[in-house]
Design a protein around this motif. Sequence first.
Motif, PDB file in Angstrom:
ATOM      1  N   ASP A  95      -7.780   5.070   6.025  1.00 25.98           N
ATOM      2  CA  ASP A  95      -7.551   5.355   4.324  1.00 25.98           C
ATOM      3  C   ASP A  95      -7.295   6.691   4.178  1.00 25.98           C
ATOM      4  O   ASP A  95      -8.064   8.111   4.892  1.00 25.98           O
ATOM      5  N   GLU A  96      -6.365   7.588   3.004  1.00 26.90           N
ATOM      6  CA  GLU A  96      -7.012   8.796   2.764  1.00 26.90           C
ATOM      7  C   GLU A  96      -7.357   8.242   1.114  1.00 26.90           C
ATOM      8  O   GLU A  96      -7.090   8.030   0.051  1.00 26.90           O
ATOM      9  N   VAL A  97      -8.050   8.535   0.783  1.00 31.45           N
ATOM     10  CA  VAL A  97      -9.258   9.094  -0.323  1.00 31.45           C
ATOM     11  C   VAL A  97      -9.650  10.420  -0.618  1.00 31.45           C
ATOM     12  O   VAL A  97      -9.556  11.875  -0.215  1.00 31.45           O
ATOM     13  N   VAL A  98      -9.470  10.195  -2.328  1.00 37.31           N
ATOM     14  CA  VAL A  98      -9.235  11.599  -3.163  1.00 37.31           C
ATOM     15  C   VAL A  98     -10.218  11.588  -4.253  1.00 37.31           C
ATOM     16  O   VAL A  98     -10.667  10.259  -4.697  1.00 37.31           O
ATOM     17  N   ARG A  99     -11.539  12.526  -4.368  1.00 35.97           N
ATOM     18  CA  ARG A  99     -11.601  12.746  -5.708  1.00 35.97           C
ATOM     19  C   ARG A  99     -10.576  12.964  -7.216  1.00 35.97           C
ATOM     20  O   ARG A  99     -10.085  13.743  -6.958  1.00 35.97           O
ATOM     21  N   THR A 100     -10.990  11.912  -7.722  1.00 33.72           N
ATOM     22  CA  THR A 100     -11.012  12.344  -9.046  1.00 33.72           C
ATOM     23  C   THR A 100     -11.573  12.050 -10.243  1.00 33.72           C
ATOM     24  O   THR A 100     -13.027  12.328 -10.332  1.00 33.72           O
ATOM     25  N   PRO A 101     -11.337  12.325 -11.174  1.00 29.80           N
ATOM     26  CA  PRO A 101     -12.193  12.566 -12.282  1.00 29.80           C
ATOM     27  C   PRO A 101     -12.775  11.578 -12.615  1.00 29.80           C
ATOM     28  O   PRO A 101     -14.500  11.175 -13.148  1.00 29.80           O
ATOM     29  N   GLN A 102     -12.555  10.691 -11.832  1.00 36.47           N
ATOM     30  CA  GLN A 102     -13.612   8.897 -12.119  1.00 36.47           C
ATOM     31  C   GLN A 102     -14.216   8.374 -10.955  1.00 36.47           C
ATOM     32  O   GLN A 102     -14.965   7.427 -11.239  1.00 36.47           O
ATOM     33  N   GLY A 103     -14.676   9.838 -10.049  1.00 42.23           N
ATOM     34  CA  GLY A 103     -14.666   9.953  -9.038  1.00 42.23           C
ATOM     35  C   GLY A 103     -13.559   9.012  -7.268  1.00 42.23           C
ATOM     36  O   GLY A 103     -12.677   9.797  -7.452  1.00 42.23           O
ATOM     37  N   TRP A 104     -14.235   8.587  -6.622  1.00 39.88           N
ATOM     38  CA  TRP A 104     -13.536   8.391  -5.282  1.00 39.88           C
ATOM     39  C   TRP A 104     -12.692   8.137  -4.896  1.00 39.88           C
ATOM     40  O   TRP A 104     -13.065   6.471  -5.381  1.00 39.88           O
ATOM     41  N   ARG A 105     -11.461   7.575  -5.050  1.00 47.52           N
ATOM     42  CA  ARG A 105     -10.483   6.690  -4.950  1.00 47.52           C
ATOM     43  C   ARG A 105      -9.520   6.438  -3.853  1.00 47.52           C
ATOM     44  O   ARG A 105      -9.035   7.963  -3.530  1.00 47.52           O
ATOM     45  N   PHE A 106      -8.689   5.567  -3.769  1.00 49.08           N
ATOM     46  CA  PHE A 106      -7.894   5.155  -2.327  1.00 49.08           C
ATOM     47  C   PHE A 106      -6.724   5.933  -2.660  1.00 49.08           C
ATOM     48  O   PHE A 106      -6.129   5.560  -3.494  1.00 49.08           O
ATOM     49  N   GLN A 107      -5.783   7.071  -1.960  1.00 43.19           N
ATOM     50  CA  GLN A 107      -4.583   6.928  -1.841  1.00 43.19           C
ATOM     51  C   GLN A 107      -4.007   6.317  -1.513  1.00 43.19           C
ATOM     52  O   GLN A 107      -2.686   6.649  -1.521  1.00 43.19           O
ATOM     53  N   SER A 108      -4.461   5.895  -0.242  1.00 40.68           N
ATOM     54  CA  SER A 108      -3.676   4.485   0.192  1.00 40.68           C
ATOM     55  C   SER A 108      -4.533   3.880   1.450  1.00 40.68           C
ATOM     56  O   SER A 108      -5.601   4.500   2.103  1.00 40.68           O
ATOM     57  N   ARG A 109      -3.602   3.198   2.056  1.00 42.56           N
ATOM     58  CA  ARG A 109      -4.964   1.921   3.020  1.00 42.56           C
ATOM     59  C   ARG A 109      -4.463   1.281   3.950  1.00 42.56           C
ATOM     60  O   ARG A 109      -3.237   0.389   3.162  1.00 42.56           O
ATOM     61  N   ARG A 110      -4.037   2.452   5.298  1.00 43.31           N
ATOM     62  CA  ARG A 110      -3.384   0.919   6.017  1.00 43.31           C
ATOM     63  C   ARG A 110      -4.348  -0.068   6.499  1.00 43.31           C
ATOM     64  O   ARG A 110      -5.324   0.314   6.951  1.00 43.31           O
ATOM     65  N   ILE A 111      -3.428  -1.159   6.616  1.00 39.66           N
ATOM     66  CA  ILE A 111      -4.197  -2.073   6.958  1.00 39.66           C
ATOM     67  C   ILE A 111      -3.474  -2.428   8.359  1.00 39.66           C
ATOM     68  O   ILE A 111      -2.718  -3.095   8.412  1.00 39.66           O
ATOM     69  N   LEU A 112      -4.530  -2.885   9.912  1.00 40.00           N
ATOM     70  CA  LEU A 112      -3.993  -2.687  11.126  1.00 40.00           C
ATOM     71  C   LEU A 112      -5.240  -4.277  11.329  1.00 40.00           C
ATOM     72  O   LEU A 112      -5.970  -4.417  11.385  1.00 40.00           O
ATOM     73  N   ASN A 113      -4.399  -4.838  11.583  1.00 42.22           N
ATOM     74  CA  ASN A 113      -4.695  -6.262  11.778  1.00 42.22           C
ATOM     75  C   ASN A 113      -4.733  -6.704  13.301  1.00 42.22           C
ATOM     76  O   ASN A 113      -4.032  -7.617  13.844  1.00 42.22           O
ATOM     77  N   ASP A 114      -5.299  -6.220  14.088  1.00 46.66           N
ATOM     78  CA  ASP A 114      -5.380  -5.552  15.454  1.00 46.66           C
ATOM     79  C   ASP A 114      -6.112  -6.792  16.264  1.00 46.66           C
ATOM     80  O   ASP A 114      -5.250  -6.831  16.758  1.00 46.66           O
ATOM     81  N   VAL A 115      -7.042  -8.038  15.797  1.00 49.42           N
ATOM     82  CA  VAL A 115      -6.938  -9.230  15.957  1.00 49.42           C
ATOM     83  C   VAL A 115      -6.600 -10.353  15.241  1.00 49.42           C
ATOM     84  O   VAL A 115      -6.750 -10.779  13.677  1.00 49.42           O
ATOM     85  N   ALA A 116      -5.272 -10.446  14.857  1.00 43.42           N
ATOM     86  CA  ALA A 116      -4.928 -11.247  13.751  1.00 43.42           C
ATOM     87  C   ALA A 116      -5.654 -12.953  14.025  1.00 43.42           C
ATOM     88  O   ALA A 116      -6.002 -13.490  14.738  1.00 43.42           O
ATOM     89  N   GLY A 117      -5.681 -13.546  13.283  1.00 44.04           N
ATOM     90  CA  GLY A 117      -5.502 -15.215  12.486  1.00 44.04           C
ATOM     91  C   GLY A 117      -5.555 -15.618  11.355  1.00 44.04           C
ATOM     92  O   GLY A 117      -3.893 -15.104  10.906  1.00 44.04           O
ATOM     93  N   GLU A 118      -6.082 -16.627  10.841  1.00 44.46           N
ATOM     94  CA  GLU A 118      -5.375 -17.151  10.134  1.00 44.46           C
ATOM     95  C   GLU A 118      -6.170 -16.459   8.752  1.00 44.46           C
ATOM     96  O   GLU A 118      -7.436 -16.855   7.960  1.00 44.46           O
ATOM     97  N   LEU A 119      -5.316 -16.035   7.824  1.00 43.71           N
ATOM     98  CA  LEU A 119      -6.627 -15.020   6.625  1.00 43.71           C
ATOM     99  C   LEU A 119      -6.216 -16.284   5.305  1.00 43.71           C
ATOM    100  O   LEU A 119      -7.264 -15.880   4.386  1.00 43.71           O
ATOM    101  N   GLY A 120      -5.592 -16.849   5.214  1.00 40.53           N
ATOM    102  CA  GLY A 120      -6.327 -18.267   3.441  1.00 40.53           C
ATOM    103  C   GLY A 120      -5.400 -17.644   2.712  1.00 40.53           C
ATOM    104  O   GLY A 120      -5.992 -17.578   1.273  1.00 40.53           O
ATOM    105  N   LEU A 121      -4.130 -16.769   2.841  1.00 44.13           N
ATOM    106  CA  LEU A 121      -3.871 -16.754   1.738  1.00 44.13           C
ATOM    107  C   LEU A 121      -3.118 -17.528   1.071  1.00 44.13           C
ATOM    108  O   LEU A 121      -3.152 -18.683   1.552  1.00 44.13           O
ATOM    109  N   LYS A 122      -2.799 -17.406  -0.956  1.00 40.30           N
ATOM    110  CA  LYS A 122      -2.407 -18.048  -1.432  1.00 40.30           C
ATOM    111  C   LYS A 122      -0.353 -17.963  -0.737  1.00 40.30           C
ATOM    112  O   LYS A 122      -0.029 -19.031  -1.056  1.00 40.30           O
ATOM    113  N   ARG A 123       0.015 -17.569  -0.494  1.00 38.33           N
ATOM    114  CA  ARG A 123       1.579 -17.250   0.524  1.00 38.33           C
ATOM    115  C   ARG A 123       1.505 -16.266   1.418  1.00 38.33           C
ATOM    116  O   ARG A 123       0.939 -16.002   1.688  1.00 38.33           O
TER     117      ARG A 123
END
Length: 142
Positions: free
Chosen positions: A114-142
């Motif tokens: 993650d890259e997070v930044v301080r904003t007037p509303q508090g800390w927020r994500f600027q980016s979140r890289r998701i690395l599925n190191d140990v992949a499986g069945e996510l149970g998503l809609k699509r």
Amino acid sequence: AMTGTPEDREAIRELLAEYCFRLDECRFEEFGALFTETAEWGPERLPKARGPAAIAELVRSIVPVRGEGPARRHLTSNIVIALAGDAARVKSNFLMVRESASGPLLAIAGTYEDEVVRTPQGWRFQSRRILNDVAGELGLKR
């Protein structure tokens, strides 16, 4: 404010935790609100969404709500925070457990960068890289 205060670290840890709660409770608008206006987010296999509203729409389109698919719980641990004033780089591991016919299933394990930044509303994500190191069945809609 001093850079790198314990309060900053605690706020960043809570940001990572809120991501899990808002995602798993299907509070999609509130999930989107954890990101900056210029943030990009999305699973590896889909086009990224940019900004809170688009991120909320993307997550709504893929995450099952009650009755549409399995309940899911994301858990974050091993959080390492490198603070630099009003920004930080964060690395952590995650597990996602989901419902299955035979009981709770450990669906995936991975790493967030993650890259997070301080904003007037508090800390927020600027980016979140998701690395599925140990992949499986996510149970998503699509």
